[in-house]
Write a protein that holds these residues in place. Structure first.
Motif, PDB file in Angstrom:
ATOM      1  N   THR A  26       2.171   1.638  -3.493  1.00 13.52           N
ATOM      2  CA  THR A  26       1.080   2.085  -4.363  1.00 13.52           C
ATOM      3  C   THR A  26       0.830   3.583  -4.177  1.00 13.52           C
ATOM      4  O   THR A  26       0.592   4.311  -5.146  1.00 13.52           O
ATOM      5  N   GLU A  27       0.906   4.046  -2.928  1.00 16.47           N
ATOM      6  CA  GLU A  27       0.738   5.473  -2.674  1.00 16.47           C
ATOM      7  C   GLU A  27       1.843   6.278  -3.359  1.00 16.47           C
ATOM      8  O   GLU A  27       1.593   7.341  -3.927  1.00 16.47           O
ATOM      9  N   SER A  61       0.827  -1.204   0.000  1.00 18.87           N
ATOM     10  CA  SER A  61       0.000   0.000   0.000  1.00 18.87           C
ATOM     11  C   SER A  61       0.867   1.263   0.000  1.00 18.87           C
ATOM     12  O   SER A  61       0.539   2.246  -0.683  1.00 18.87           O
TER      13      SER A  61
END
Length: 167
Positions: free
Chosen positions: A135-136, A132
């Motif tokens: 992905t950010e 995550s």
């Protein structure tokens, strides 16, 4: 004095570089700042280009951006080593800023200096980083479309605080 000497021998670009250039003057007498140094260089030399390297995000002030916007001799180029954009990772890195701070800063830079080239470095694989978080980071890069980005992988360094972190 050094800048005038360099000007006399034909230097056309003076690059100010430091691990955190925005901290300039913090070890000198009260009132010494990067903005003050730049104003002195602009006043006392005619060197056409003044370039700034390695400005920590927390030290880039509106005063600096305003000076850059009105002084064409200061190259519209900022090298800001963000290192990451995910709040949990930045916290583990002991950074004093988060994603919102980064977004606000980049918005200010684009407002004050629309043509400014922005360079940064980012790190992947820091202890505890998740998919995550990566992905950010990808979304951040797609959003801001920075001019130059260097990405490097985390490497353990014995004795550093990060060396003791899990994951």
């Amino acid at each position: 004095i050094e800048a005038r000497r360099l000007e006399e021998i034909g230097v056309r670009e003076l690059t100010l570089i430091g691990q955190d250039l925005t901290a300039y003057g913090s070890d000198l007498h009260a009132g010494s700042t990067l903005v003050g140094l730049l104003e002195s260089l602009l006043r006392e030399t005619t060197i056409p280009w003044l370039r700034l390297l390695y400005l920590y995000p927390t030290g880039i002030s509106d005063e600096l951006l305003a000076l850059m916007a009105r002084e064409e001799r200061i190259v519209p180029y900022l090298d800001i080593p963000l290192q990451h954009v995910s709040d949990p990772v930045l916290k583990r890195m002991n950074r004093r800023y988060g994603r919102r701070d980064i977004d606000v800063l980049l918005g200010k830079i684009r407002q004050w200096l629309p043509e400014c080239a922005i360079r940064t470095t980012l790190m992947v694989g820091f202890p505890g980083e998740t998919e995550s978080d990566v992905t950010e980071m990808v979304g951040f890069l797609e959003q801001w479309r920075l001019d130059h980005v260097g990405i490097f992988s985390y490497a353990d360094e014995e004795g550093s605080p990060a060396f003791l972190l899990p994951d």
